[in-house]
Design a protein around this motif. Structure first.
Motif, PDB file in Angstrom:
ATOM      1  N   LYS A  15       4.054 -25.662  18.008  1.00 30.79           N
ATOM      2  CA  LYS A  15       3.776 -26.592  17.014  1.00 30.79           C
ATOM      3  C   LYS A  15       2.365 -26.809  17.269  1.00 30.79           C
ATOM      4  N   LEU A  16       2.149 -27.673  15.740  1.00 30.51           N
ATOM      5  CA  LEU A  16       0.614 -26.273  15.677  1.00 30.51           C
ATOM      6  C   LEU A  16      -0.310 -27.946  15.791  1.00 30.51           C
ATOM      7  N   LEU A  17      -1.297 -28.807  16.397  1.00 30.83           N
ATOM      8  CA  LEU A  17      -1.457 -29.556  16.900  1.00 30.83           C
ATOM      9  C   LEU A  17      -2.295 -29.958  15.201  1.00 30.83           C
ATOM     10  N   GLY A  18      -2.622 -31.524  14.604  1.00 27.46           N
ATOM     11  CA  GLY A  18      -3.668 -31.944  14.137  1.00 27.46           C
ATOM     12  C   GLY A  18      -4.199 -31.840  13.287  1.00 27.46           C
ATOM     13  N   GLU A  19      -5.619 -31.486  13.246  1.00 25.81           N
ATOM     14  CA  GLU A  19      -6.976 -30.574  12.773  1.00 25.81           C
ATOM     15  C   GLU A  19      -6.314 -29.668  12.684  1.00 25.81           C
ATOM     16  N   GLU A  20      -6.380 -28.610  13.586  1.00 20.70           N
ATOM     17  CA  GLU A  20      -5.745 -27.122  13.463  1.00 20.70           C
ATOM     18  C   GLU A  20      -4.456 -27.421  11.905  1.00 20.70           C
ATOM     19  N   ARG A  21      -3.107 -28.033  11.992  1.00 19.85           N
ATOM     20  CA  ARG A  21      -2.126 -28.638  11.330  1.00 19.85           C
ATOM     21  C   ARG A  21      -2.432 -28.790  10.213  1.00 19.85           C
ATOM     22  N   ARG A  22      -3.410 -29.505  10.295  1.00 19.39           N
ATOM     23  CA  ARG A  22      -4.469 -30.110   8.672  1.00 19.39           C
ATOM     24  C   ARG A  22      -4.738 -28.534   7.746  1.00 19.39           C
ATOM     25  N   GLU A  23      -5.788 -28.451   8.602  1.00 17.14           N
ATOM     26  CA  GLU A  23      -6.536 -26.639   7.912  1.00 17.14           C
ATOM     27  C   GLU A  23      -5.132 -26.215   8.005  1.00 17.14           C
ATOM     28  N   LYS A  24      -3.908 -25.666   8.564  1.00 13.01           N
ATOM     29  CA  LYS A  24      -3.145 -25.126   8.240  1.00 13.01           C
ATOM     30  C   LYS A  24      -2.857 -25.199   6.736  1.00 13.01           C
ATOM     31  N   LEU A  25      -2.356 -26.479   6.704  1.00 13.87           N
ATOM     32  CA  LEU A  25      -1.549 -26.925   5.622  1.00 13.87           C
ATOM     33  C   LEU A  25      -2.648 -26.734   4.301  1.00 13.87           C
ATOM     34  N   LEU A  26      -4.002 -27.322   4.506  1.00 19.48           N
ATOM     35  CA  LEU A  26      -4.885 -26.547   3.289  1.00 19.48           C
ATOM     36  C   LEU A  26      -4.978 -25.369   3.069  1.00 19.48           C
ATOM     37  N   SER A  27      -5.054 -24.960   3.887  1.00 19.02           N
ATOM     38  CA  SER A  27      -4.856 -23.120   3.093  1.00 19.02           C
ATOM     39  C   SER A  27      -3.394 -22.665   2.538  1.00 19.02           C
ATOM     40  N   LEU A  28      -2.427 -22.791   2.568  1.00 16.71           N
ATOM     41  CA  LEU A  28      -1.535 -22.498   2.346  1.00 16.71           C
ATOM     42  C   LEU A  28      -1.484 -23.124   0.454  1.00 16.71           C
ATOM     43  N   LEU A  29      -1.550 -24.959   0.936  1.00 17.99           N
ATOM     44  CA  LEU A  29      -1.798 -25.436   0.025  1.00 17.99           C
ATOM     45  C   LEU A  29      -2.933 -24.333  -1.456  1.00 17.99           C
ATOM     46  N   GLN A  30      -4.101 -24.154  -0.867  1.00 18.32           N
ATOM     47  CA  GLN A  30      -4.619 -23.766  -1.808  1.00 18.32           C
ATOM     48  C   GLN A  30      -4.984 -21.958  -2.374  1.00 18.32           C
ATOM     49  N   THR A  31      -4.397 -21.286  -1.462  1.00 21.27           N
ATOM     50  CA  THR A  31      -3.388 -20.073  -1.471  1.00 21.27           C
ATOM     51  C   THR A  31      -2.434 -19.752  -2.950  1.00 21.27           C
ATOM     52  N   SER A  32      -1.444 -20.775  -2.488  1.00 21.09           N
ATOM     53  CA  SER A  32      -0.226 -20.971  -3.369  1.00 21.09           C
ATOM     54  C   SER A  32      -0.518 -21.185  -4.551  1.00 21.09           C
ATOM     55  N   ALA A  33       0.231 -20.238  -5.715  1.00 21.74           N
ATOM     56  CA  ALA A  33       0.427 -20.317  -6.770  1.00 21.74           C
ATOM     57  C   ALA A  33       1.162 -21.164  -7.109  1.00 21.74           C
ATOM     58  N   GLN A  34       2.212 -21.928  -6.434  1.00 22.46           N
ATOM     59  CA  GLN A  34       3.515 -22.364  -6.329  1.00 22.46           C
ATOM     60  C   GLN A  34       3.623 -23.945  -6.064  1.00 22.46           C
ATOM     61  N   PRO A  35       4.472 -24.689  -6.022  1.00 24.25           N
ATOM     62  CA  PRO A  35       4.301 -25.963  -5.217  1.00 24.25           C
ATOM     63  C   PRO A  35       4.880 -25.859  -4.009  1.00 24.25           C
ATOM     64  N   ILE A  36       4.719 -26.509  -2.940  1.00 24.11           N
ATOM     65  CA  ILE A  36       5.548 -26.569  -1.818  1.00 24.11           C
ATOM     66  C   ILE A  36       5.869 -27.527  -0.686  1.00 24.11           C
ATOM     67  N   THR A  37       7.449 -27.316  -1.162  1.00 22.72           N
ATOM     68  CA  THR A  37       8.229 -28.357  -0.126  1.00 22.72           C
ATOM     69  C   THR A  37       6.956 -28.891   0.465  1.00 22.72           C
ATOM     70  N   GLY A  38       7.403 -30.233   0.888  1.00 25.52           N
ATOM     71  CA  GLY A  38       6.842 -30.948   2.202  1.00 25.52           C
ATOM     72  C   GLY A  38       7.869 -30.458   3.957  1.00 25.52           C
ATOM     73  N   SER A  39       9.671 -29.779   3.530  1.00 29.24           N
ATOM     74  CA  SER A  39      10.604 -29.120   4.141  1.00 29.24           C
ATOM     75  C   SER A  39       9.774 -27.588   4.437  1.00 29.24           C
ATOM     76  N   ALA A  40       8.995 -26.881   3.380  1.00 27.35           N
ATOM     77  CA  ALA A  40       9.069 -25.972   3.296  1.00 27.35           C
ATOM     78  C   ALA A  40       7.245 -25.987   4.712  1.00 27.35           C
TER      79      ALA A  40
END
Length: 177
Positions: A6-31
């Motif tokens: 389980k990713l915690l706190g700031e590490e998880r938010r950085e991962k979310l940012l990275s995933l969203l910044q590198t995705s050409a498509q929208p990503i659902t909250g569930s994904a």
């Protein structure tokens, strides 16, 4: 939850940012919740925190997107429309077929004032996903609150395309002059 870490706190938010910044498509909250091994509600909270830090994340009917700052210059315009819900698909397809992005819908509510909802559709597939989500959730269109009258912010690569979009909406008896 699975056996994954389980990713915690700031590490998880950085991962979310990275995933969203590198995705050409929208990503659902569930994904996103599966990718970080946390609940969807935690993702919603994280996205709220990231938005509070002025990260350009937008929630659309297809999922979250990160608005890249190095996008081509887009021209925007607000158009006033009036139609019943049965013409929503025609309206949106007419616009995206011209290369128009339909960014949002706005209505003026007598109690709440201006209400705006993100749409962010650029092609027929995204229009279909939007319509399916409305149907599946049995949600009402915002325009139903105002007897069909609503505004859209539309964007395109040129003023000429925006002019074509207005002409097409007028021809379809959707544009309010």
């Amino acid at each position: 939850m699975t056996d994954r870490k389980k990713l915690l706190g700031e590490e998880r938010r950085e991962k979310l940012l990275s995933l969203l910044q590198t995705s050409a498509q929208p990503i659902t909250g569930s994904a996103l919740s599966k990718m970080t091994n946390v609940s969807r509600q935690v993702i919603v909270s994280d996205i709220t925190l990231l938005k509070a830090r002025n990260e350009p994340i937008v929630a659309t009917s297809q999922g979250y997107i990160y608005l890249q700052t190095k996008k081509p210059i887009m021209h925007e315009r607000t158009v006033a429309c009036n139609h019943d819900p049965s013409l929503t698909e025609i309206e949106l397809n007419l616009l995206v077929d011209l290369g128009i992005m339909v960014k949002d819908v706005k209505v003026e509510h007598p109690v709440y004032g201006d209400l705006t909802a993100s749409i962010m559709v650029t092609n027929r597939k995204e229009v279909q996903q939007f319509l399916e989500k409305v149907s599946k959730t049995k949600a009402a269109y915002l325009s139903e609150l105002t007897n069909g009258i609503h505004l859209h912010t539309i964007a395109a690569s040129s003023e000429e395309l925006l002019n074509e979009a207005e002409a097409a909406l007028k021809k379809a008896n959707i544009l309010i002059d």
